[in-house]
Design an enzyme around this catalytic site. Structure first.
Site, PDB file in Angstrom:
ATOM      1  CD  GLU A 282      -3.302  -2.671  -2.907  1.00 28.07           C
ATOM      2  OE1 GLU A 282      -2.213  -2.503  -3.345  1.00 28.07           O
ATOM      3  OE2 GLU A 282      -3.549  -2.004  -1.085  1.00 28.07           O
TER       4      GLU A 282
ATOM      5  CD  GLU B  31      -5.634  -4.763   1.342  1.00 30.02           C
ATOM      6  OE1 GLU B  31      -5.068  -4.024   2.115  1.00 30.02           O
ATOM      7  OE2 GLU B  31      -6.369  -5.412   0.365  1.00 30.02           O
TER       8      GLU B  31
HETATM    9  C1  BGP Z   1      -2.082  -4.321   0.750  1.00 28.92           C
HETATM   10  C2  BGP Z   1      -2.646  -5.220  -0.744  1.00 28.92           C
HETATM   11  C3  BGP Z   1      -2.562  -6.686   0.650  1.00 28.92           C
HETATM   12  C4  BGP Z   1      -1.765  -6.404   2.824  1.00 28.92           C
HETATM   13  C5  BGP Z   1      -1.366  -4.642   2.151  1.00 28.92           C
HETATM   14  C6  BGP Z   1      -0.340  -4.838   3.646  1.00 28.92           C
HETATM   15  O1  BGP Z   1      -1.236  -3.624  -1.028  1.00 28.92           O
HETATM   16  O2  BGP Z   1      -3.730  -5.249  -0.961  1.00 28.92           O
HETATM   17  O3  BGP Z   1      -1.905  -8.026  -0.008  1.00 28.92           O
HETATM   18  O4  BGP Z   1      -0.218  -7.428   1.502  1.00 28.92           O
HETATM   19  O5  BGP Z   1      -1.261  -4.036   1.519  1.00 28.92           O
HETATM   20  O6  BGP Z   1       1.078  -4.707   2.529  1.00 28.92           O
HETATM   21  P1  BGP Z   1       2.094  -6.055   3.526  1.00 28.92           P
HETATM   22  O7  BGP Z   1       1.196  -7.078   3.744  1.00 28.92           O
HETATM   23  O8  BGP Z   1       2.875  -6.054   2.001  1.00 28.92           O
HETATM   24  O9  BGP Z   1       2.620  -5.341   4.716  1.00 28.92           O
END
Ligand code: BGP
Length: 478
Positions: free
Chosen positions: A172, A374
């Site tokens: 990201e 993701e």
């Molecule tokens: C993205 C990141 C991850 C992950 C995901 C979900 O932004 O790359 O590391 O954690 O989001 O977010 P969260 O864990 O805050 O629910």
């Protein structure tokens, strides 16, 4: 038929724990205390002995990786995205010599994946910058950090050249552009640790200088990687912030277009097309930023471009010039609430069609293979009296998104893989909670630190196995 990758994605700091084991140093992730929906996480350079730091133990993937990878294999994964914790390899970031124990750990992890025919995809930096680089150099604002990163990247690419083909230099990376968001493992700060890092973004000059250094580091990594093994495939990785105009008012349409340009396209134009566009320079000028760039930088950035686009997609939001509107939160950034969409318990709007829209948009713009690396639903799970977890809400979310992705493929977009986030419950990046679970595999670990780390297959585990087995036909025929 070309292989389509099915699998999941993890980040080292959110999964491994063992935060000082086998020579690992502290990373920026290790100094953030646990938070919740309503409680912001506290950050400070010095650890508070009374406080709870979720990454220190996480879900102990460090000691459970064999069991976890076996379960991923049982679901039929053909790819597992994970990150290397930079401070396991170079505990301080600027060390002369790499930490052999750290290198051995990932060697074993990748070998374990390959044993089951699971192709590893490696994020080189996923919110895991060695803390010493922050303290000593003020992180990525200092150009010397480029060389430290490249040394680290070269070390791991050399070491794993026979084991890993897919590499993502930064997670990201556009987090650096999105003011107020957590950045791509590379917190900038204005030198005052008491402000660190929540207000670091107030200093746009440093933030974009740091981003320039990351773009440069990424390009050098790509160029060096292709020398190490020409078969390496490099991907950009952005949090795609899908933004619709809230109304057909042209002012809203223009604002949505601008947000898309800033939040998503800046990074992709640099990493796929190899250039800082006119729009990007204009944007920097508007912010009064004067980047310090060396003669060779733009040439390197022009040559060290990535092969594929990978991105995270969880939600969409809306843009409007109207200030009197309801807001919604989201991954790195929120926006205006969309009246047509429901949201998760954490306020992230659920929009499967947005995934189809996003894949098609990216493919139409850049004409390179696309991969979803993701996607998922953070939700609270309950273990029933039989020890089972019936996470139908997660199955519904994922079914809809996988279906939407397949529609995009039918539309003509070259989407080559789908990796859902946190196939094993891990700690949340934004809140540090265990309660926000994404997994097909439940981990008995809780926000008060209790739990014995037992792994339990949820209902979605068997569902995802079927999805992979049938190449998602079971969803589409539903
Ligand atoms: C993205 C990141 C991850 C992950 C995901 C979900 O932004 O790359 O590391 O954690 O989001 O977010 P969260 O864990 O805050 O629910």
């Amino acid at each position: 038929m070309k292989q389509f990758y099915w699998g999941g994605a993890l980040a080292a700091n959110q999964a491994e724990g063992a935060y000082l084991e086998d020579g690992k140093g502290l990373s920026t992730a290790d100094i953030i205390q646990g938070g919740s929906k309503n409680k912001e996480r506290i950050w400070s350079f010095e650890l508070d002995e009374q406080a709870y730091y979720p990454t220190h133990t996480a879900v102990d993937f460090y000691h459970h990786y064999q069991e976890d990878i076996a379960m991923f294999a049982e679901m039929g994964f053909t790819m597992l995205r994970l990150s290397i914790n930079w401070s396991r390899i170079f505990p301080n970031g600027d060390d002369e010599v790499a930490n052999e124990q750290g290198l051995i750990f990932y060697e074993k992890v990748f070998q374990e994946c390959l044993k089951y025919g699971i192709e590893p995809m490696v994020t080189i930096s996923h919110y895991e910058t060695p803390l010493h680089l922050m303290k000593q150099y003020n992180g990525w604002t200092d150009r010397r950090v480029v060389a430290f990163f490249v040394k680290y990247a070269e070390t791991v690419m050399q070491r794993y050249k026979e084991l890993v083909r897919y590499w993502l230099p930064f997670n990201e990376i556009n987090g650096m552009v999105i003011a107020g968001g957590i950045t791509a493992g590379a917190y900038t700060c204005d030198g005052n640790p008491s402000k660190y890092p929540t207000r670091c973004y107030e200093n746009d000059q440093m933030r974009f200088q740091a981003l320039h250094h990351q773009f440069l580091a990424s390009a050098i990594t790509v160029l060096k990687g292709k020398q190490i093994n020409p078969k390496f495939v490099f991907g950009t990785m952005i949090a795609h912030i899908t933004t619709y105009p809230l109304t057909p008012n042209p002012k809203d349409v223009l604002l949505a277009q601008k947000r898309d340009q800033i939040n998503n396209n800046i990074a992709l134009d640099v990493m796929i097309r190899g250039k800082y566009t006119k729009q990007y320079w204009n944007y920097l000028n508007q912010l009064g930023i004067r980047l310090v760039i060396q003669d060779e930088d733009m040439d390197i950035i022009g040559k060290g471009t990535c092969d594929i686009i990978t991105f995270a997609y969880y939600m969409s939001n809306c843009a409007t010039t109207d200030t009197n509107i309801e807001k919604t939160s989201g991954n790195l950034i929120g926006g205006a609430k969309n009246p047509y969409l429901a949201a998760s318990s954490w306020g992230w709007q659920i929009d499967p069609d947005g995934l189809r829209y996003t894949i098609n948009k990216l493919y139409n713009m850049y004409h390179v293979p696309i991969m979803v690396v993701e996607n998922g639903l953070g939700a609270e799970d309950t273990v029933d009296e039989n020890g089972e977890i019936h996470d139908d809400y997660r199955i519904e979310y994922l079914s809809q998104h996988i279906h939407a992705m397949q529609q995009a493929i039918k539309d003509g977009s070259d989407c080559i893989g789908y990796l859902s986030w946190g196939p094993l419950d891990i700690i949340s990046a934004s809140t540090g909670e265990m309660a926000k679970r994404y997994g097909y595999i439940y981990v008995n670990k809780h926000d008060d630190g209790s739990g014995d780390y037992t792994r339990v297959r949820k209902k979605s585990f068997y569902w995802y196995r079927q999805v992979i087995q049938t190449d998602a036909k079971c969803i589409n025929e539903h």
